[in-house]
Design an enzyme around this catalytic site. Sequence first.
Site, PDB file in Angstrom:
ATOM      1  N   ALA A  82     -58.296 -28.822 -26.639  1.00 31.70           N
ATOM      2  CA  ALA A  82     -59.650 -28.392 -27.013  1.00 31.70           C
ATOM      3  C   ALA A  82     -60.554 -28.384 -25.786  1.00 31.70           C
ATOM      4  CB  ALA A  82     -60.226 -29.331 -28.070  1.00 31.70           C
ATOM      5  N   THR A 129     -55.914 -27.171 -15.897  1.00 36.95           N
ATOM      6  CA  THR A 129     -55.854 -25.844 -15.287  1.00 36.95           C
ATOM      7  C   THR A 129     -55.645 -25.924 -13.777  1.00 36.95           C
ATOM      8  OG1 THR A 129     -57.253 -23.918 -14.779  1.00 36.95           O
ATOM      9  CG2 THR A 129     -58.395 -25.959 -15.252  1.00 36.95           C
ATOM     10  N   ASP A 130     -55.129 -24.851 -13.195  1.00 38.59           N
ATOM     11  CA  ASP A 130     -54.995 -24.796 -11.732  1.00 38.59           C
ATOM     12  C   ASP A 130     -56.353 -24.610 -11.049  1.00 38.59           C
ATOM     13  OD1 ASP A 130     -55.481 -22.146 -12.422  1.00 38.59           O
ATOM     14  OD2 ASP A 130     -53.777 -21.311 -11.325  1.00 38.59           O
ATOM     15  N   GLU A 131     -57.390 -24.248 -11.843  1.00 42.86           N
ATOM     16  CA  GLU A 131     -58.700 -23.984 -11.231  1.00 42.86           C
ATOM     17  C   GLU A 131     -59.323 -25.233 -10.618  1.00 42.86           C
ATOM     18  OE1 GLU A 131     -61.444 -21.502 -13.227  1.00 42.86           O
ATOM     19  OE2 GLU A 131     -59.899 -20.131 -13.922  1.00 42.86           O
ATOM     20  N   LYS A 158     -63.321 -29.599 -16.090  1.00 43.08           N
ATOM     21  CA  LYS A 158     -61.892 -29.889 -16.295  1.00 43.08           C
ATOM     22  C   LYS A 158     -61.429 -30.933 -15.266  1.00 43.08           C
ATOM     23  CE  LYS A 158     -59.282 -28.243 -18.791  1.00 43.08           C
ATOM     24  NZ  LYS A 158     -58.898 -28.570 -20.197  1.00 43.08           N
ATOM     25  N   ASN A 184     -52.930 -17.773 -18.432  1.00 48.59           N
ATOM     26  CA  ASN A 184     -52.053 -17.386 -19.540  1.00 48.59           C
ATOM     27  C   ASN A 184     -52.453 -16.010 -20.080  1.00 48.59           C
ATOM     28  OD1 ASN A 184     -50.957 -20.270 -21.412  1.00 48.59           O
ATOM     29  ND2 ASN A 184     -51.478 -20.204 -19.248  1.00 48.59           N
TER      30      ASN A 184
HETATM   31  P1  NAD Z   1     -59.669 -21.235 -26.103  1.00 48.99           P
HETATM   32  O1  NAD Z   1     -61.085 -21.112 -25.639  1.00 48.99           O
HETATM   33  O2  NAD Z   1     -58.962 -20.020 -26.587  1.00 48.99           O
HETATM   34  O3  NAD Z   1     -59.584 -22.310 -27.281  1.00 48.99           O
HETATM   35  C1  NAD Z   1     -60.271 -23.525 -27.242  1.00 48.99           C
HETATM   36  C2  NAD Z   1     -60.209 -24.148 -28.633  1.00 48.99           C
HETATM   37  O4  NAD Z   1     -60.875 -25.424 -28.577  1.00 48.99           O
HETATM   38  C3  NAD Z   1     -60.914 -23.321 -29.716  1.00 48.99           C
HETATM   39  O5  NAD Z   1     -60.106 -23.249 -30.862  1.00 48.99           O
HETATM   40  C4  NAD Z   1     -62.190 -24.108 -29.997  1.00 48.99           C
HETATM   41  O6  NAD Z   1     -62.646 -23.970 -31.327  1.00 48.99           O
HETATM   42  C5  NAD Z   1     -61.742 -25.525 -29.705  1.00 48.99           C
HETATM   43  N1  NAD Z   1     -62.855 -26.414 -29.354  1.00 48.99           N
HETATM   44  C6  NAD Z   1     -63.839 -26.185 -28.442  1.00 48.99           C
HETATM   45  N2  NAD Z   1     -64.709 -27.213 -28.421  1.00 48.99           N
HETATM   46  C7  NAD Z   1     -64.245 -28.136 -29.308  1.00 48.99           C
HETATM   47  C8  NAD Z   1     -64.673 -29.415 -29.720  1.00 48.99           C
HETATM   48  N3  NAD Z   1     -65.790 -29.969 -29.198  1.00 48.99           N
HETATM   49  N4  NAD Z   1     -63.955 -30.091 -30.635  1.00 48.99           N
HETATM   50  C9  NAD Z   1     -62.821 -29.540 -31.174  1.00 48.99           C
HETATM   51  N5  NAD Z   1     -62.374 -28.324 -30.842  1.00 48.99           N
HETATM   52  C10 NAD Z   1     -63.064 -27.629 -29.910  1.00 48.99           C
HETATM   53  O7  NAD Z   1     -58.892 -21.925 -24.906  1.00 48.99           O
HETATM   54  P2  NAD Z   1     -57.410 -21.657 -24.349  1.00 48.99           P
HETATM   55  O8  NAD Z   1     -57.454 -20.525 -23.416  1.00 48.99           O
HETATM   56  O9  NAD Z   1     -56.468 -21.663 -25.473  1.00 48.99           O
HETATM   57  O10 NAD Z   1     -57.221 -22.991 -23.472  1.00 48.99           O
HETATM   58  C11 NAD Z   1     -56.747 -24.179 -24.066  1.00 48.99           C
HETATM   59  C12 NAD Z   1     -56.682 -25.275 -23.011  1.00 48.99           C
HETATM   60  O11 NAD Z   1     -55.811 -24.874 -21.969  1.00 48.99           O
HETATM   61  C13 NAD Z   1     -58.024 -25.589 -22.365  1.00 48.99           C
HETATM   62  O12 NAD Z   1     -58.102 -26.967 -22.162  1.00 48.99           O
HETATM   63  C14 NAD Z   1     -57.960 -24.848 -21.039  1.00 48.99           C
HETATM   64  O13 NAD Z   1     -58.753 -25.491 -20.063  1.00 48.99           O
HETATM   65  C15 NAD Z   1     -56.488 -24.933 -20.722  1.00 48.99           C
HETATM   66  N6  NAD Z   1     -55.937 -23.846 -19.900  1.00 48.99           N
HETATM   67  C16 NAD Z   1     -56.140 -22.545 -20.255  1.00 48.99           C
HETATM   68  C17 NAD Z   1     -55.549 -21.528 -19.498  1.00 48.99           C
HETATM   69  C18 NAD Z   1     -55.733 -20.059 -19.859  1.00 48.99           C
HETATM   70  O14 NAD Z   1     -55.328 -19.200 -19.085  1.00 48.99           O
HETATM   71  N7  NAD Z   1     -56.269 -19.718 -21.019  1.00 48.99           N
HETATM   72  C19 NAD Z   1     -54.804 -21.851 -18.369  1.00 48.99           C
HETATM   73  C20 NAD Z   1     -54.629 -23.196 -18.030  1.00 48.99           C
HETATM   74  C21 NAD Z   1     -55.208 -24.179 -18.816  1.00 48.99           C
HETATM   75  O1  DAU Z   2     -56.256 -20.269 -13.890  1.00 44.08           O
HETATM   76  C1  DAU Z   2     -56.331 -20.797 -15.194  1.00 44.08           C
HETATM   77  C2  DAU Z   2     -57.613 -20.329 -15.841  1.00 44.08           C
HETATM   78  O2  DAU Z   2     -57.447 -18.956 -16.122  1.00 44.08           O
HETATM   79  C3  DAU Z   2     -57.955 -21.105 -17.110  1.00 44.08           C
HETATM   80  O3  DAU Z   2     -58.210 -22.438 -16.790  1.00 44.08           O
HETATM   81  C4  DAU Z   2     -59.192 -20.499 -17.795  1.00 44.08           C
HETATM   82  O4  DAU Z   2     -59.418 -21.150 -19.033  1.00 44.08           O
HETATM   83  C5  DAU Z   2     -58.924 -19.030 -18.032  1.00 44.08           C
HETATM   84  O5  DAU Z   2     -60.091 -18.442 -18.574  1.00 44.08           O
HETATM   85  C6  DAU Z   2     -58.537 -18.324 -16.736  1.00 44.08           C
HETATM   86  O6  DAU Z   2     -59.664 -18.266 -15.820  1.00 44.08           O
HETATM   87  P1  DAU Z   2     -60.001 -16.925 -14.989  1.00 44.08           P
HETATM   88  O7  DAU Z   2     -61.428 -16.953 -14.620  1.00 44.08           O
HETATM   89  O8  DAU Z   2     -59.005 -16.699 -13.914  1.00 44.08           O
HETATM   90  O9  DAU Z   2     -59.694 -15.833 -16.161  1.00 44.08           O
HETATM   91  P2  DAU Z   2     -60.451 -14.500 -16.626  1.00 44.08           P
HETATM   92  O10 DAU Z   2     -59.568 -13.828 -17.605  1.00 44.08           O
HETATM   93  O11 DAU Z   2     -61.860 -14.750 -17.007  1.00 44.08           O
HETATM   94  O12 DAU Z   2     -60.466 -13.638 -15.292  1.00 44.08           O
HETATM   95  C7  DAU Z   2     -59.283 -13.298 -14.595  1.00 44.08           C
HETATM   96  C8  DAU Z   2     -59.681 -12.557 -13.342  1.00 44.08           C
HETATM   97  O13 DAU Z   2     -60.237 -11.282 -13.707  1.00 44.08           O
HETATM   98  C9  DAU Z   2     -60.757 -13.249 -12.524  1.00 44.08           C
HETATM   99  O14 DAU Z   2     -60.505 -13.035 -11.142  1.00 44.08           O
HETATM  100  C10 DAU Z   2     -62.049 -12.555 -12.936  1.00 44.08           C
HETATM  101  C11 DAU Z   2     -61.587 -11.148 -13.243  1.00 44.08           C
HETATM  102  N1  DAU Z   2     -62.347 -10.430 -14.308  1.00 44.08           N
HETATM  103  C12 DAU Z   2     -62.512 -11.063 -15.501  1.00 44.08           C
HETATM  104  C13 DAU Z   2     -63.205 -10.450 -16.525  1.00 44.08           C
HETATM  105  C14 DAU Z   2     -63.408 -11.154 -17.853  1.00 44.08           C
HETATM  106  C15 DAU Z   2     -62.828  -9.155 -14.093  1.00 44.08           C
HETATM  107  O15 DAU Z   2     -62.651  -8.568 -13.015  1.00 44.08           O
HETATM  108  N2  DAU Z   2     -63.519  -8.541 -15.115  1.00 44.08           N
HETATM  109  C16 DAU Z   2     -63.742  -9.147 -16.315  1.00 44.08           C
HETATM  110  O16 DAU Z   2     -64.406  -8.533 -17.193  1.00 44.08           O
END
Ligand code: NAD
Ligand code: DAU
Length: 350
Positions: A82, A129-131, A158, A184
């Site tokens: 979450a 996250t790697d960020e 994070k 992802n």
């Molecule tokens: P997402 O934004 O799609 O989902 C987040 C979920 O958390 C939602 O269902 C939301 O309702 C819930 N949530 C938010 N605040 C809450 C709270 N206070 N209590 C309970 N639930 C709550 O996120 P995601 O992309 O699925 O990412 C999930 C996890 O993985 C995060 O911790 C993120 O930092 C990490 N992560 C994401 C990515 C990516 O590329 N998406 C990559 C690496 C790590």
């Molecule tokens: O690296 C892991 C992270 O990846 C996770 O921790 C985050 O939760 C997830 O949101 C993601 O972060 P990014 O910022 O890399 O993802 P995003 O999809 O927002 O953007 C990917 C790249 O594309 C980034 O360089 C910004 C660019 N971008 C994004 C959007 C939404 C654009 O150029 N245009 C856009 O409209």
Amino acid sequence: MNLLVTGGAGFIGSNLVRHLVRTRPGDRVVNVDKLTYAGNLRSLADVESAPNYRFVRGDITDVALMTRLLAEESIDAVVHLAAESHVDRSILGPEEFLRTNVMGTFALLEAARATWRDGRRGRFLHVSTDEVFGSLGDTGAFTEETPYAPNSPYSASKAASDHLVRAYCHTYGLDVVTTNCSNNYGPYQFPEKLIPLMILNARGGKPLPVYGDGLNVRDWLYVQDHCEAIETVLERGRTGETYNIGGNNERRNIDVVTALCDLMDEALGVEPAGPRRRLITYVKDRPGHDRRYAIDASKIRRELGWEPRFVFEQGLRETIRWYLDHQEWLEACLDGSYREYYERNYGEKR
Ligand code: NAD
Ligand code: DAU
């Protein structure tokens, strides 16, 4: 095992919950989620009546509720996803990121500390996250030893949560493991992130907003691969260790967007106005935009035998197909708050 997944109605969480419920019928999966704009129970419709699954609507900052759930369900492991997860939203309004990502993780750790004592043990898997490592130059990759250098309010929150998790292991002996994963992609991702946003806009003939020069690099991992990596670390990760997870699949944003345009042309046919690449529009850059991320995932491969299985081109094709076949899921995301966010974020970038 009795598992508590937090954020299981989000993108990665819903893929993980589905995976666990289906592949581990002997285990119980409790999903606690606040259902923010990013949480969507439609994403779990196909498992909602499974006998080994329960959904609880709740906020992870509610320490009393978290403590009650851990006891009531005799939870053996928390898999903590979450979070507020979108960088652009963290730039527009950081406070919610601190509340959920920092204070929410703190509340869960406190609940775990209160529950798992007197000889009863449980595992706390923190999904990060790697960020947190900041931005790379043209070469190199993040290892588990790379110093933290978060650059956005999201990644700073994070990083703070990662440090708390580490401290609870060191100080209180909590059995913790942390994963740091790259970008992802796949089904059920909210259309604020690059890939689903571009699919949505390309489908509607709308501009495809590429930030800056489009040359920022991300490492892309198919969400099912990430779910399997989380499961592997949950089962066999060493206490107190962190594991980097990545797809070994670096792409420039502009290359991802052009590949998407071409695959959409292939799937839907070229429009009379011309190929979808015509929709690509360079817009003002994201403030503090990290240039490049890359993951060295050799530790998880070496120690736990995990490797990604999906090839990017195939994963992208399947992702596009999923979004085209699930218009109703996508449209349910597009409410007033989505339009308001879109206008705020992209209005500033024109
Ligand atoms: P997402 O934004 O799609 O989902 C987040 C979920 O958390 C939602 O269902 C939301 O309702 C819930 N949530 C938010 N605040 C809450 C709270 N206070 N209590 C309970 N639930 C709550 O996120 P995601 O992309 O699925 O990412 C999930 C996890 O993985 C995060 O911790 C993120 O930092 C990490 N992560 C994401 C990515 C990516 O590329 N998406 C990559 C690496 C790590
Ligand atoms: O690296 C892991 C992270 O990846 C996770 O921790 C985050 O939760 C997830 O949101 C993601 O972060 P990014 O910022 O890399 O993802 P995003 O999809 O927002 O953007 C990917 C790249 O594309 C980034 O360089 C910004 C660019 N971008 C994004 C959007 C939404 C654009 O150029 N245009 C856009 O409209």
